[in-house]
Structures are given as C-alpha cells and as structure tokens.
Scaffold this active site. Structure first.
Site, PDB file in Angstrom:
ATOM      1  N   HIS A 199     -82.296   6.833 -43.455  1.00 23.57           N
ATOM      2  CA  HIS A 199     -83.262   7.606 -44.242  1.00 23.57           C
ATOM      3  C   HIS A 199     -84.229   8.418 -43.389  1.00 23.57           C
ATOM      4  O   HIS A 199     -85.205   8.934 -43.930  1.00 23.57           O
ATOM      5  CB  HIS A 199     -84.080   6.657 -45.122  1.00 23.57           C
ATOM      6  CG  HIS A 199     -83.439   6.310 -46.425  1.00 23.57           C
ATOM      7  ND1 HIS A 199     -82.328   5.515 -46.512  1.00 23.57           N
ATOM      8  CD2 HIS A 199     -83.744   6.632 -47.696  1.00 23.57           C
ATOM      9  CE1 HIS A 199     -82.001   5.362 -47.792  1.00 23.57           C
ATOM     10  NE2 HIS A 199     -82.845   6.029 -48.524  1.00 23.57           N
TER      11      HIS A 199
ATOM     12  N   GLU B 266     -74.527  13.937 -55.060  1.00 26.94           N
ATOM     13  CA  GLU B 266     -74.946  15.081 -54.248  1.00 26.94           C
ATOM     14  C   GLU B 266     -73.850  16.119 -54.085  1.00 26.94           C
ATOM     15  O   GLU B 266     -74.094  17.323 -54.195  1.00 26.94           O
ATOM     16  CB  GLU B 266     -75.420  14.601 -52.866  1.00 26.94           C
ATOM     17  CG  GLU B 266     -76.867  14.131 -52.815  1.00 26.94           C
ATOM     18  CD  GLU B 266     -77.103  12.766 -53.439  1.00 26.94           C
ATOM     19  OE1 GLU B 266     -76.112  12.115 -53.823  1.00 26.94           O
ATOM     20  OE2 GLU B 266     -78.263  12.341 -53.546  1.00 26.94           O
TER      21      GLU B 266
HETATM   22  C1  LIG Z   1     -76.747   9.452 -51.842  1.00 27.86           C
HETATM   23  C2  LIG Z   1     -78.132   9.063 -52.213  1.00 27.86           C
HETATM   24  N1  LIG Z   1     -78.802   9.822 -53.088  1.00 27.86           N
HETATM   25  C3  LIG Z   1     -80.047   9.497 -53.463  1.00 27.86           C
HETATM   26  C4  LIG Z   1     -80.661   8.384 -52.944  1.00 27.86           C
HETATM   27  C5  LIG Z   1     -82.084   8.021 -53.390  1.00 27.86           C
HETATM   28  N2  LIG Z   1     -82.047   6.846 -54.275  1.00 27.86           N
HETATM   29  C6  LIG Z   1     -82.271   5.625 -53.766  1.00 27.86           C
HETATM   30  S1  LIG Z   1     -82.074   4.457 -54.913  1.00 27.86           S
HETATM   31  C7  LIG Z   1     -81.691   5.538 -56.115  1.00 27.86           C
HETATM   32  C8  LIG Z   1     -81.366   5.053 -57.502  1.00 27.86           C
HETATM   33  C9  LIG Z   1     -80.168   4.180 -57.527  1.00 27.86           C
HETATM   34  O1  LIG Z   1     -80.013   3.556 -58.753  1.00 27.86           O
HETATM   35  P1  LIG Z   1     -78.979   2.382 -59.018  1.00 27.86           P
HETATM   36  O2  LIG Z   1     -77.670   2.724 -58.384  1.00 27.86           O
HETATM   37  O3  LIG Z   1     -78.955   2.145 -60.471  1.00 27.86           O
HETATM   38  O4  LIG Z   1     -79.549   1.115 -58.244  1.00 27.86           O
HETATM   39  P2  LIG Z   1     -80.849   0.262 -58.531  1.00 27.86           P
HETATM   40  O5  LIG Z   1     -81.967   0.917 -57.767  1.00 27.86           O
HETATM   41  O6  LIG Z   1     -81.085   0.253 -59.982  1.00 27.86           O
HETATM   42  O7  LIG Z   1     -80.581  -1.087 -57.975  1.00 27.86           O
HETATM   43  C10 LIG Z   1     -81.719   6.826 -55.605  1.00 27.86           C
HETATM   44  C11 LIG Z   1     -81.470   8.049 -56.389  1.00 27.86           C
HETATM   45  C12 LIG Z   1     -79.958   7.637 -52.000  1.00 27.86           C
HETATM   46  N3  LIG Z   1     -80.495   6.579 -51.403  1.00 27.86           N
HETATM   47  N4  LIG Z   1     -78.689   7.980 -51.667  1.00 27.86           N
END
Ligand SMILES: Cc1ncc(C[n+]2csc(CCOP(=O)(O)OP(=O)(O)O)c2C)c(N)n1
Ligand SMILES: Cc1ncc(C[n+]2csc(CCOP(=O)(O)OP(=O)(O)O)c2C)c(N)n1
Ligand SMILES: [Mg+2]
Ligand SMILES: [Mg+2]
Lengths: 321, 327, 327, 321
Positions: free
Chosen positions: B129, B60
């Site tokens: 959230h 972000e």
């Molecule tokens: C700072 C932030 N940006 C966006 C999100 C929304 N979001 C939640 S999970 C996710 C994807 C994360 O992917 P990864 O780190 O690969 O973890 P996985 O879900 O595959 O376990 C996003 C973009 C968030 N929770 N926090």
C-alpha cells in the site's frame, strides 16, 4: 449440540472470545495511537474463521485470507503475542514489524497471509492447492475473501483453473454485507453469491456465518469432499462486521437497527447460550474462560509494548532470500 | 485569496468541470455515496447524481477499461483509483488501451480521460500500500503524467487534465489532502509541461515532484541558514517534462539534486539525472545527486518507513555533497 | 562445443533443471500440447507429462498468482508468458505478491520462481504486441531481472534463475529464438550480477542488454573500420546490476553509449546513464549517450517500426558523437 | 427463409462471400510476404459477424472485437481497399499503417477495433455501453470475443458491471472451439458458456454460428431487448475456423475429420443452397455476385499495392491528440 464433545465446543467458544477480546484491545490501542494505518477488525465475524478453520488439519491444510486477518491468524493458533507485537510494529511481531495489521503470516502453521490487495490472494491460494495436488498431499486450502472481492477478475480466473485441474480449494466468500461503504447488492448482479459456482461447475452453497456450528458443518463437508475428491467448492458465508471497515470509518452507510439485528444473533452469545442451556458450560467455566482470554490479550499487549523496535538496518533485510 | 486544502482544490476542479461540461463524469470505488475514501469527491454525488458520479465494484481493470470505452464514445471520464497501488491491476487497460488507442486507430480515436488518485506512501501501511509508482506511467508514450504539490497547482492542473484530449495520469498523495494553500476564486488553468520555480536560489538546484516539494523547501531553509542558496524546481508534470526550466536553473547553479520518492532504478529521478548530465554536461560542477526511497519494499514499522523515504536531512546532505561541503 | 539455437538453450536449461529437481514445473499458455507458441518448451510435455508441464487458460493474472502460490508452498514454478506484453495483466501478482511476499511475511515466505518469455518488438505487430517492458520490472525491489543475448548466456542464466530462491524475470526475444551460438555439453551456471565484456576496446564503451548486443557488435565492426575501438559490456542481468564492470570500462574508455530497446523515459538505459554520470563523473570526457526506441508506440508498418528502434547506424553515430567525431 | 426479402438474403450471402474471398487473398499475400506478423483469418466464421452485425443500426450501435477482426470490419461496411491497405501497412490503410491486421478501426462506422490483448476490449465495450446510457441514446453494443477470452478476469468484471448499470451490451462469445492450439474444453470448467450468464443474472443462450439466419435471429432478439430494456445478454455462438490460429499455425491439434465436418456445414454453402432450393438465387445471380466480390477484392489489392508507404516522420504522429 449433543453430537460434539464439550471440549470441542468450549474450544470454539474460547477462540471466538479470544478474537473478540483481541480485536477490542487492538481497537483501543489504535485509539491510543499505538497502532496506526489501516486496522480492519473482525468483530462480528468470529464464527466464520473459527468454525471453518476448526475443520482443518493444519499439518497439511492451508489458510489464506485478505487484510482483515487477525481472526484467521488467531484461529489457526498463532500466538497473540506475535500478532500484537506485529500490530505495534515490533521486531518480535510475526512479520518482524514489516507487515503490520494486513500481513499476518505463520508459515509453520500454514497461514499464508494476510494480503492487502483485494482479490489478489485468490490465485495464490489456488496455487497452494496446485502444490498440494502436485505433491500428492491430501491437504486442502481455505481461501477467504470478501463480498467486495468476488467481482474481481482474479476470482473468475482462479475458480475456473481450480475446476479444470481438480484443486482442493474451498473458496469462502465472507459476505459481511459491505465492501467498505458499499452494500453488496449495490455492486453485484446476483444477490446470492453461491450462484456463481455454476460458472465453474462446482458446488456452491450459502451458509449462516453467525452460527459457528453451521459454518463448521458446511465447511467440514466441503473439506472432506475436497480432500477425497480433489474438488473445489464455493461457499458464501453470510456474516456481519460490527465495526467500521477500518478504524477511520464511521459506518454511516447503515442503520443502527441493521447493526442491532446482527448483534442479536451474535455468534458468541448464541453459542454461549446454547451451551448453557444444554448444561455444557457452567457460569464458572465461562468466567474462567473469559479470564484466561483476557489474560492472554493483556499479556500480548505487555509483550508487544516491551518488545524492541526493529533495528533501522533491518529495512534492508527480507528483500531477497 | 482563500486558503483551501488540497482535497478541496481537487474537488473544486472536478466540480467546476462537471458543471461546465456535461460529458465529464466521475467513477471509482466509494466516490459517490461514501463521498470518497479520502473524501475528495465530497458532495459531488449529491449534486450530480448517480448518472455522473458512479460507485464501482472493486474491479480496477474493469472500470479503467469502462472509462476507456466511455472516452472513445463521446464522454470524458475521471476514473478515481482509491490509490495507485491498486491501479497496477488496471495497467493493461492504461498502457495497452488508453495510451495506444489513438495510435492503433491511426488517429481516429482519442481517449480524453483522467486517471487520478493518491500515489506514494502514506503511513503504517506496509509494502503493498505504499508505493510511488509514477515511473510506470512516465515510461509510456501516449500518456500524460501530472503530479502537483500544492492546492493551487492541483486545481489548475486537474482542470487542464480534464480538458485534455489524451489520457492523463493525475497523481495525488494521501498525506497531502489536508494540506492548505492559496487558491484564487477566479477560474484558472495551468498548462502541462511547465515546471514552476518554487524558490529562487543560486547555489544549487533542487528538482522535486509532488509532495516532496515541502521537504525540499525545509531543506532549502536549513541550507539558507548555512549560507547555501537553493533553487527549487517543482516539475508539476512528469510527461511532458519541462527540460528547459531545469537546464536554465542548472546553468545558473551548476549543481543539482533531484528528489523523487520512488525507488531509484529506472525512476523519473534518475532519468532526469541522466538528462541533466547529458544536456547540461558543461554546466555541471558536480555529479547530479538523487534523493529517493531506499531500494526496498516499504516496511510497516514507522521508524523504518521514515528511514526508507527521502527526508529533509537527506536532501540537505545531498545539496552539500554537490557543493563539496560534505562527503 | 555444439552450436545450438537460443530456443534450444532455453529448452535445455528447463529440461536439465526439471530432471534435476522434481519441484520444478512449467506452466503457461500453449506450453504443453502445442509445444510452446514459439516452440521453446518443445517436447517437455511429452517427457514430463501434464503434471509438470501445464497448459493454462488465457488468464495471465490468474496463472501468475497460481505460480506464486505454488512457490510459497514448496514448488519452483517456471511461468511462461507468451510475451511480456501480456504480462502487464499479471503485474499486480508480480509486483504486489511475488516481489513482496518475503518482505511482508518478515522473511518467512520466499518465492522461488521464474517468469519468462519474450520481451521487446518482433515484426509487424503494432503497438500492443511490440513493447520492451523491462524497466517495469527493473524498477521493483524484490525481483531479479535477467536479459540474455546469446544461447550460452541464456542457458547458464536460466539455470541460475530456476535455482534462485527469489522471483526472477527472465526476458527473451522472439527475434532471437533461432539465433545460434556455442553451448558446451557440460553443465554450467552463470551467476547474476556479472556483466560480460563481449568485445574489448579502448575508445568507447557500449553498454547493451539482450538482443541489442548484435547491433552493438555490428556497430563496433563498422567503427573499427573507421579506427574506433569499441568495448561492449553486455549487462546480462539488469537487477542486480554489475556497476563495477561498467565503471571499469568507462574508466578505460572515458566515453559511453548505452543501448536499450525500451522507450527513453525512466528506462534502465537512462538510469545507467545517470549512474555513470554520477559515479564515473571524473572519468567521462563526454556526456553518456543513450540509443533507445523513439518515444512512441510501435507502428505496424515495417519501415516505420525499424525507424523507431535502435539500429547499427544509430549506435555507431552515438559512438562517434561521444568521441566528438560527429555532431 | 420465406420471411425475409431476397435482397436482404443476398446481402448476407454477399458479405460472407466478400469476407471469404478477402481472407483467402490476405492469406495469399501473406504467403507472398506482402503481409507480415500475425494475420488471423476469419474463414469459417463468416456467419457470425455477418448475421450479428446485420441486426444493427450503425448510426447508433457499435461493434468491438479482438484481433481476428477483418470479418467484422467488412461486415460493418468498411471499404475493402482501406483494409487491404492496412494489411500492407500503407498510409491509406484505415489505421494509417499503424495498426495492421489486429487493429482495424472505423470511427464513423462505429467499429471501435480490433484489439490485440485477449479479453481487454470487453471492459472497453462495456464503457461504450455506458456512454450510450449516459447520453440516453437507444443504441446497443456488440462485443465479440473468443472462447479463449471468456476465462479472463475482464469478462467477469464487465458482465457484472453491465448488469448492475443496465448497459445495452451483447457479449458474444465466438466459440470456434480453439484458443490458439487449445480445445476449449481443456481449459474451461463448463462446456456450455451460456451457463456463465447465471453469475450475472442475465439471459444466456447458445447459437448455431454456422447458420447465418440463426445468428441473425438470436442476436436480433437480444439486440431488441437490449435496446428496449437496456439489458445485457451473453450469447455463445458456436462456430469453427478453417485455417490455423494465425498464418504460422499448422493446426495439428485437430483432425481432418473434425475440420471436414464443419466444412460440411459451411455457412456460405448452406445459405447458397437454401436460396437456390427456394428459387431465390439463380445461377447467374450467384455468378454475378461472386464476380463482383472478386473484383472488389482484386481492386483492394491493387489499391493497397499502389498506395504510398507512410512517411517515416509519421511515426511521431497519432501519439497524442
Ligand atoms: C485492488 C484493490 N482495490 C481497492 C482496495 C481498497 N479496499 C480495501 S478493502 C476494500 C473493501 C473490500 O471489501 P470486502 O471484499 O467485502 O472485504 P471486507 O472489508 O468486508 O472484509 C477496498 C475497496 C484494495 N485494497 N485493493
Ligand atoms: C492477454 C493475452 N494473452 C495471450 C495472448 C496471445 N494470444 C493471442 S490469440 C490467443 C488465443 C485466443 O483464443 P480465442 O479467444 O478463442 O480467439 P480466437 O483466436 O479463437 O478467435 C492467444 C493466447 C494475447 N494476445 N493476449
Ligand atoms: Mg465485505
Ligand atoms: Mg477461439
């Protein structure tokens, strides 16, 4: 296989099975609208949490992860009842119905969450490592995060600090190939995350996360080194999530074939087969184990459903200590 | 007039402005190939391609800053935050760069860009959230802050935001994306700083922002049944703020309830409460009431999270309180 | 009673608490070997060594989070921000982790730590370096926010902050570090949530926070010469807020001026303005006035930056306004 | 040396001299309290900005840096009058007296600041690179930052994006050995910052920043590659600041010997000597150059002092466009 006690191997298998069945049940309850919001299932990745956390001594070691946290919570030995109750938002949940799916915590078991902001727990885990060093305890911290989180600034800031202060933190990137709908190679300059260790002059390694024993061994080595030499490490553990990112994700961004290719190396099936082949697990033992796990999950649902909703007034609690 | 969803209204605004102005582009997490985490960007990537609809890594702070850089070098970025909860990580870029670039450069570099995404609680998401964070932006000179309630307002205000020469914070709501409303086929723009009287009334003024309009409307219905005529002032933009419309309404009703889903302390709601108390002092027959969220992090449990937030009942009760119909 | 500087008062509080409690440590940029960018930590590194006085890389988000981690794992960190302007980069850690950890964990993990450093404008630093950002913290449940004006208050409040079981935002001021005041040799603590009447008066209440106390005092002197008796309420802590002392004073004077060096919109100042207007409605003989900074980024030019900020004249003028002695 | 036109070499020398004299004067005026606040002088580092920016075509290329920005501002060709007036907070300053020492800007010369928050301009520079790619202009961006800034999360986030989007941004870490009072090795896991390029799969190189021609050549190569292939690069340019961090810093954290060892390789002296040795600069030429530079600086002071203060009402300007 032969180098391990059968009980130990059975333990790993059982934990993975428990996670699998627990998550399947959580998915069902979500479909029945008994759980709402985000619910990120760990199915497919069980070997990572189970193999890694099996290396720990949770009297002094710690675990932190992101919002896809049910697997880790079960792997540290949290009671499925308190997890399921938390998913149902009940007062008996581990976080009293305040946290939900993304915020499982067990202070006694040294499981410090469950964090919903991508990358935000990486500095926190680093601080837990600092506390260990400060208090001269030879514990270690496992910090799990996703392939999506590794690009966050907090990763860079943390690993540098961990190295200059010699903190016993193992940074584990669970590369399940996708951050939400994004294939990791689309948003990453490097496709082998262990290369990033070079920026911090720490060991980095890729590990096969579909094989619980590989995870156990590789994490074990890093843990021993961290414990003895107080040095951090970066592990990329390659794995796969079978379900969508959360319950609302149809996961159209990947092919059936890709999913099947990972299911063909399913960590539970593999270990089961290997144990059977080596005559270390009989059909009856497996059945008993499966029954036990299913009973535990069923009981957790029963427990959760029969638990009380938190009192409305409790919303003013847990704000300040 | 076609009835469309909030989601479609926002999509249309982006689509039309991207078609109109080559310099406009969209970036954020999952905005392109996934068609948006909340499916707001829809087929924009299919239409405009990877050059103009850009999936970012989860960074972000980084991509907000990239937006600022693109904006001072000739483009007009729309930066989508999956939610404004995550934009806290980007606040330094927004406050220290986007909001101050024009000033620090003595007027040389303006920052024509939009930061948009959902703000405020959805459901079952717990405290990280479910935050309504508009006060953080409304506090900052150099920004504009917009919070539409209806599809009509969302489309007209977003088009204005994209054409604005300044950084605009455009705050949507997860819970409203499916909400429907009339939106004309013809192009229109809605200027900033003009509150909209969503319901006329004579006994009490209810000032709202964003999705709370609908609670206010239900409260007004309920009040009407009890013989109380409520006027609803929907702010639409928080910065600039249309003080005049508020004061005019209060001059008529002499009573005011403000509805804000944020926490109370140092909120936009309490700020407006002070403004009215100061600038319409002689018009007020009762103190201004504020209906806001409880001053606690949002719990996961659904009954608890509903109890924390403003509700129809809380608004109606506050209205009766300023009318001295209830304690 | 020895007269010491604000800098020394803060130093003493840290020194005493570090001596008292092994778990207390200090981390931040230049706090150790350099003895503090503003020389607040002084010889703490020489005394306590690198284990307990830790120089960090320039990574506000990172080391704030490290502090949170250390706090939930048995320590009591004091995290110094070189200024709170830079803490915007750490806000996600403060708002989403420090302030919510206890809540998300259902009461399991409290976060006993202090984030401290200077807040508000110094001189000739332009807009990125001259922000009074306390509203950003006061808005957030789960935090405590403290802003002392005098060496005496600073020492007593900081000791309380270090012993508190929650995250405390402790806001100092570059311009005040050299300021002197009486501080007893004996140990004392000042509880949060108790405003201090720094001057008694009967005609008008002036509510201040932090270093603006001294402007308020000068304004009160000037007003006294014109026969106006001003009472000064120094808030000391913004969260929790001592509403009672404010209302009691206003009940006596019936008029109030609030002084806040932040921008006006969604500020602590305007919030208190609303609180008084609501909760002391019948006591007020005039609307509550707010003396704050102009709603603009801070310019570098010195005359301009002074013109932007609250001043003795502005406070005195506001006091006369609420007394209807001036327009 | 022989491969360059003498005029070009004279130009480099003159620019370095101008920066040196300008900064010395700024320091004096600070002592006289005609300048206040932070004032970060560039003395000792002149070769970096001058050598690097000499490789650019500022009709299409861009420069961004942090708060130690006077040198870069002069190197892009900004009028010393408008800089000195800015330092004195005058209406005729490049930023109308709003920005001061840390916020020099010249939109026309593509100098986009002048940023006071450590690391915060790195994403901004990356976005300028994005704009170039988007508009299909074959420009490049030089993004200068310090050894202290490289640990910021914004660095990590930016370089990854620059690589995945093929942005023509050259990230230049001006390693002047200290971030404020902190020797860089105390806060960095790696002592060779160019290693960090590996995390982003981009070229990384260390450069001698006391030699303006080395800087010119190495940056020039990166610029040409970035222009042709749209690829980012990371350069660590090793340099030294002779003065304290800002005017109030007595710089006790380093030894006299260390300082002297760098002064012995002073970039201006070195180039002067080399030119003299190669018979490319006569004593008269040097004197004339020095006189010209001193006159320009003197004029800037005169201009700044005689300029008007901004009107009080102007504080409400430049807030919104
Ligand atoms: C700072 C932030 N940006 C966006 C999100 C929304 N979001 C939640 S999970 C996710 C994807 C994360 O992917 P990864 O780190 O690969 O973890 P996985 O879900 O595959 O376990 C996003 C973009 C968030 N929770 N926090
Ligand atoms: C985010 C942030 N944290 C702290 C500061 C205070 N600060 C200003 S300059 C500086 C040191 C930077 O060192 P370096 O990046 O090496 O640049 P140099 O001063 O050597 O040019 C610090 C800590 C700041 N301006 N921004
Ligand atoms: Mg992933
Ligand atoms: Mg440096």
């Amino acid at each position: 296989l032969g180098q391990y006690e059968p009980e130990f191997l059975h333990g790993l298998l059982k934990q993975m099975l428990l996670i699998r069945r627990f998550e399947e049940k959580a998915g069902q309850l979500y479909g029945l609208r008994k759980i709402g919001g985000f619910c990120h299932l760990y199915i497919g990745q069980e070997a990572v949490a189970v193999g890694a956390i099996a290396t720990l001594d949770l009297a002094k070691d710690y675990v932190l992860t992101a919002y896809r946290d049910h697997g880790h919570a079960l792997a540290v030995g949290m009671d499925p009842n308190s997890l399921m109750a938390e998913l149902l938002g009940k007062a008996t949940g581990c976080s009293r119905g305040k946290g939900g799916s993304m915020h499982m915590f067990d202070a006694e078991k040294h499981f410090l969450g469950g964090n919903g902001i991508v990358g935000a727990h990486i500095p926190v885990a680093t601080g837990v490592g600092l506390s260990l060093r400060y208090r001269e305890i030879d514990g270690v911290v496992l910090c799990f995060f996703g392939d999506g989180a590794i690009h966050q600034g907090s990763f860079h800031e943390s690993l540098n600090m961990a190295r200059i202060w010699d903190l016993p933190v193992i940074y584990i990137c669970e590369n399940n190939q996708y951050g939400m709908g994004t294939f990791y190679q689309r948003v990453s300059a490097v496709h082998d995350f262990s290369r990033m260790a070079g920026s911090y002059d720490i060991p980095g390694k890729q590990v096969n996360g579909m094989d619980v024993l590989s995870v156990y061994e590789e994490v074990g080595q890093a843990v021993e080194r961290a414990r003895a030499e107080h040095c951090p490490a970066l592990l990329e553990i390659r794995t796969y999530r079978y379900r969508g990112h959360s319950m609302s994700d149809p996961a159209k961004y990947r092919t059936r074939e890709e999913l099947d290719s990972y299911k063909a190396q399913d960590p539970i099936t593999i270990l089961q087969a290997a144990l059977a082949e080596a005559d270390l697990l009989s059909e009856e033992q497996l059945k008993a184990m499966d029954a036990e796990v299913k009973a535990a999950v069923a009981e957790s649902v029963e427990f959760a459903e029969q638990s009380d909703e938190p009192a409305l007034e409790s919303r003013f609690e847990d704000v300040l200590a | 007039m076609p009835e469309i969803t909030m989601r479609d209204a926002i999509y249309q605004a982006m689509d039309e402005e991207m078609a109109r102005d080559e310099r406009v582009f969209l970036m954020g997490e999952e905005v392109a190939e996934y068609h948006g985490a909340y499916k707001v960007s829809q087929d924009l990537w299919d239409k405009y391609g990877s050059r103009r609809v850009i999936d970012t890594p989860i960074t972000e702070e980084g991509f907000a800053g990239v937006g600022v850089g693109a904006a001072i070098a000739g483009l007009r970025p729309i930066v989508e935050f999956m939610t404004f909860n995550f934009a806290i990580q980007a606040l330094d870029q927004i406050i220290n760069n986007a909001a101050k670039m024009l000033h620090m450069s003595g007027g040389q570099l303006n920052v024509p860009m939009v930061f948009r995404g959902p703000n405020g609680p959805a459901e079952y998401l717990s405290s990280q959230h479910s935050q309504a964070l508009h006060a953080q932006y409304a506090h900052i000179p150099g920004l504009k802050v917009v919070m539409p309630a209806t599809p009509y307002d969302a489309k007209g205000l977003l088009k204005t935001a994209i054409r604005d020469e300044n950084p605009v914070i455009f705050m949507e709501a997860e819970m409203s994306y499916g909400l429907k409303g009339d939106v004309p086929r013809e192009e229109y723009l809605i200027p900033f700083g003009q509150a909209d009287i969503k319901r006329e009334g004579s006994d009490v003024t209810i000032v709202t922002m964003g999705k709370l309009l609908f609670l206010a409307q239900q409260a007004a219905e309920a009040l009407a049944k009890e013989g109380v005529s409520a006027e609803i002032v929907d702010l639409r933009s928080l910065r600039p703020l249309d003080e005049e419309t508020i004061y005019n309404s209060v001059a008529k009703t002499n009573r005011c309830v403000i509805v804000d889903e944020a926490w109370p302390v140092a909120s936009v709601g309490s700020h407006i409460g002070w403004l009215i108390s100061r600038n319409a002092f002689d018009d007020l027959d009762a103190p201004v009431e504020l209906v806001c969220s409880d001053d606690v992090p949002m719990p996961y449990n659904h009954r608890l999270e509903l109890a924390v937030q403003p509700s129809v009942e809380k608004i109606a009760r506050a209205a009766k309180k300023v009318l001295y119909l209830e304690a």
